[in-house]
Design a protein around this motif. Structure first.
Motif, PDB file in Angstrom:
ATOM      1  N   PHE A 143       0.845  -1.191   0.000  1.00 35.57           N
ATOM      2  CA  PHE A 143       0.000   0.000   0.000  1.00 35.57           C
ATOM      3  C   PHE A 143       0.881   1.242   0.000  1.00 35.57           C
ATOM      4  N   MET A 144       0.475   2.232  -0.802  1.00 37.78           N
ATOM      5  CA  MET A 144       1.270   3.454  -0.900  1.00 37.78           C
ATOM      6  C   MET A 144       0.364   4.584  -1.374  1.00 37.78           C
ATOM      7  N   THR A 145       0.331   5.695  -0.617  1.00 36.34           N
ATOM      8  CA  THR A 145      -0.531   6.806  -1.034  1.00 36.34           C
ATOM      9  C   THR A 145       0.024   7.494  -2.273  1.00 36.34           C
ATOM     10  N   ALA A 146       1.330   7.635  -2.374  1.00 33.32           N
ATOM     11  CA  ALA A 146       2.029   8.132  -3.577  1.00 33.32           C
ATOM     12  C   ALA A 146       1.851   9.613  -3.876  1.00 33.32           C
ATOM     13  N   PHE A 147       0.789  10.254  -3.400  1.00 40.60           N
ATOM     14  CA  PHE A 147       0.456  11.611  -3.828  1.00 40.60           C
ATOM     15  C   PHE A 147       1.584  12.616  -3.597  1.00 40.60           C
ATOM     16  N   ALA A 148       2.162  12.597  -2.402  1.00 40.77           N
ATOM     17  CA  ALA A 148       3.191  13.589  -2.076  1.00 40.77           C
ATOM     18  C   ALA A 148       4.412  13.458  -2.973  1.00 40.77           C
ATOM     19  N   LYS A 149       4.714  12.248  -3.404  1.00 34.82           N
ATOM     20  CA  LYS A 149       5.876  12.039  -4.269  1.00 34.82           C
ATOM     21  C   LYS A 149       5.590  12.377  -5.732  1.00 34.82           C
ATOM     22  N   ARG A 150       4.343  12.742  -6.029  1.00 30.19           N
ATOM     23  CA  ARG A 150       3.980  13.186  -7.375  1.00 30.19           C
ATOM     24  C   ARG A 150       3.656  14.680  -7.382  1.00 30.19           C
ATOM     25  N   GLY A 151       3.903  15.351  -6.261  1.00 25.88           N
ATOM     26  CA  GLY A 151       3.565  16.762  -6.173  1.00 25.88           C
ATOM     27  C   GLY A 151       2.078  17.003  -6.040  1.00 25.88           C
ATOM     28  N   LEU A 152       1.352  15.984  -5.555  1.00 27.71           N
ATOM     29  CA  LEU A 152      -0.097  16.078  -5.407  1.00 27.71           C
ATOM     30  C   LEU A 152      -0.480  16.136  -3.925  1.00 27.71           C
ATOM     31  N   ILE A 153      -1.766  16.102  -3.656  1.00 26.38           N
ATOM     32  CA  ILE A 153      -2.263  16.215  -2.275  1.00 26.38           C
ATOM     33  C   ILE A 153      -3.177  15.016  -1.964  1.00 26.38           C
ATOM     34  N   ALA A 154      -3.778  15.020  -0.784  1.00 27.72           N
ATOM     35  CA  ALA A 154      -4.666  13.926  -0.376  1.00 27.72           C
ATOM     36  C   ALA A 154      -5.986  14.057  -1.139  1.00 27.72           C
ATOM     37  N   GLU A 155      -6.123  13.246  -2.183  1.00 26.14           N
ATOM     38  CA  GLU A 155      -7.204  13.442  -3.144  1.00 26.14           C
ATOM     39  C   GLU A 155      -8.363  12.474  -2.924  1.00 26.14           C
ATOM     40  N   HIS A 156      -9.508  12.851  -3.489  1.00 27.98           N
ATOM     41  CA  HIS A 156     -10.698  11.991  -3.574  1.00 27.98           C
ATOM     42  C   HIS A 156     -11.219  11.538  -2.203  1.00 27.98           C
ATOM     43  N   GLY A 157     -11.052  12.389  -1.194  1.00 26.15           N
ATOM     44  CA  GLY A 157     -11.619  12.078   0.115  1.00 26.15           C
ATOM     45  C   GLY A 157     -10.780  11.170   0.977  1.00 26.15           C
ATOM     46  N   ILE A 158      -9.557  10.825   0.545  1.00 23.93           N
ATOM     47  CA  ILE A 158      -8.716   9.945   1.367  1.00 23.93           C
ATOM     48  C   ILE A 158      -8.372  10.614   2.698  1.00 23.93           C
ATOM     49  N   SER A 159      -8.346  11.956   2.728  1.00 27.71           N
ATOM     50  CA  SER A 159      -8.062  12.675   3.976  1.00 27.71           C
ATOM     51  C   SER A 159      -9.181  12.490   4.994  1.00 27.71           C
ATOM     52  N   TRP A 160     -10.371  12.122   4.545  1.00 27.35           N
ATOM     53  CA  TRP A 160     -11.513  11.861   5.431  1.00 27.35           C
ATOM     54  C   TRP A 160     -11.584  10.379   5.795  1.00 27.35           C
ATOM     55  N   MET A 161     -11.410   9.510   4.792  1.00 28.87           N
ATOM     56  CA  MET A 161     -11.605   8.085   5.015  1.00 28.87           C
ATOM     57  C   MET A 161     -10.441   7.425   5.746  1.00 28.87           C
ATOM     58  N   LEU A 162      -9.218   7.733   5.347  1.00 29.85           N
ATOM     59  CA  LEU A 162      -8.063   7.037   5.932  1.00 29.85           C
ATOM     60  C   LEU A 162      -7.956   7.222   7.447  1.00 29.85           C
TER      61      LEU A 162
END
Length: 274
Positions: A143-162
């Protein structure tokens, strides 16, 4: 409908949706998104289907968004609609609209959705797995969120669900570091329900799903699933009141009568879902 990026089958009350781009570790595409949605709609509307399994073909679950899709976003050719609601109607009007968006709609299905995570689940692939009701993983799963290493943020509600699945601090660890999490650590964190050897993962998920499909009231599953997701937006008093109301409704259901009858008569149940 003929599918290109997924496989879909129904057997003994269990629908299996398989992400099917094994050469790309099942990287997510817009076509895959539409096909998964269509298969989920078919499963929801088919009374013969009582449980849904979501898995990946080959050695991966889903490696995240296809790089062509990400490149399209970068150059502006791929239009994005954050929070867009896909489909013509909500699945379940009794759940909040929060569960009707692009990737968050699995909780609005009345039937359990079980992720069989057979390999890497990264970025969008991990997001999709979180919206499943349960997660069973192979020891090969990563499992890997990956977003920060792509210059992205916590997308699609993962900041709520995780954080709701593993807690505030652990969620920030996984999001900020984008580090790889093994199946064993995921089990310790509460991110997955069970871990199995690679060759026994799908049989274990299928056995669990078949048990639900055969021995459990579809009506009970639908109501309890709705209760649990709705409770995220309720006070304890509201949850108690709704539980009491739903219990009274259960007493007059066909499934309650069958639940008592098959227990007394010592036979297999034959639930109607009503």
């Amino acid at each position: 409908m003929t599918y290109e990026h997924i496989a879909f089958e129904i057997h003994e009350g269990v629908a299996t949706v398989t992400l099917n781009r094994p050469d790309k570790l099942n990287a997510w595409t817009r076509l895959m998104e539409r096909e998964v949605r269509d298969a989920m709609e078919q499963s929801e509307q088919d009374d013969a289907v009582r449980v849904i399994i979501l898995t990946g073909s080959g050695r991966g679950f889903c490696a995240g968004a296809d790089m062509d899709l990400l490149s399209g976003i970068e150059d502006g050719s791929e239009k994005r609609e954050p929070g867009a609601v896909y489909g013509t109607r909500p699945y379940n009007v009794a759940v909040p609209a929060d569960y009707q968006t692009q990737y968050s709609y699995f909780p609005s299905l009345s039937k359990p959705v079980i992720a069989a995570i057979n390999g890497p689940a990264a970025g969008l692939g991990m997001v999709v797995s979180l919206y499943c009701d349960m997660r069973f993983a192979s020891r090969d799963a990563i499992f890997m969120t990956a977003f920060a290493k792509r210059g992205l943020i916590a997308e699609h509600g993962i900041s709520w669900m995780l954080p709701r699945l593993i807690g505030h601090s652990a969620a920030l660890d996984l999001l900020l570091s984008s580090r790889k999490v093994t199946a064993e650590e995921a089990l310790q964190l509460g991110l997955v329900n069970q871990v199995h050897e690679a060759d026994s993962l799908l049989p274990a998920v299928q056995a669990y799903a078949k048990d639900l499909a055969t021995n459990v009231s579809p009506r009970s599953m639908a109501v309890m699933k709705r209760q649990v997701y709705n409770a995220q937006f309720q006070s304890l008093n509201e949850a108690v009141a709704i539980g009491n109301e739903e219990m009274l409704k259960s007493f007059s259901s066909e499934d309650f009568k069958e639940g008592v009858a098959h227990f007394v008569e010592k036979r297999a149940p034959n639930f109607s879902g009503r």
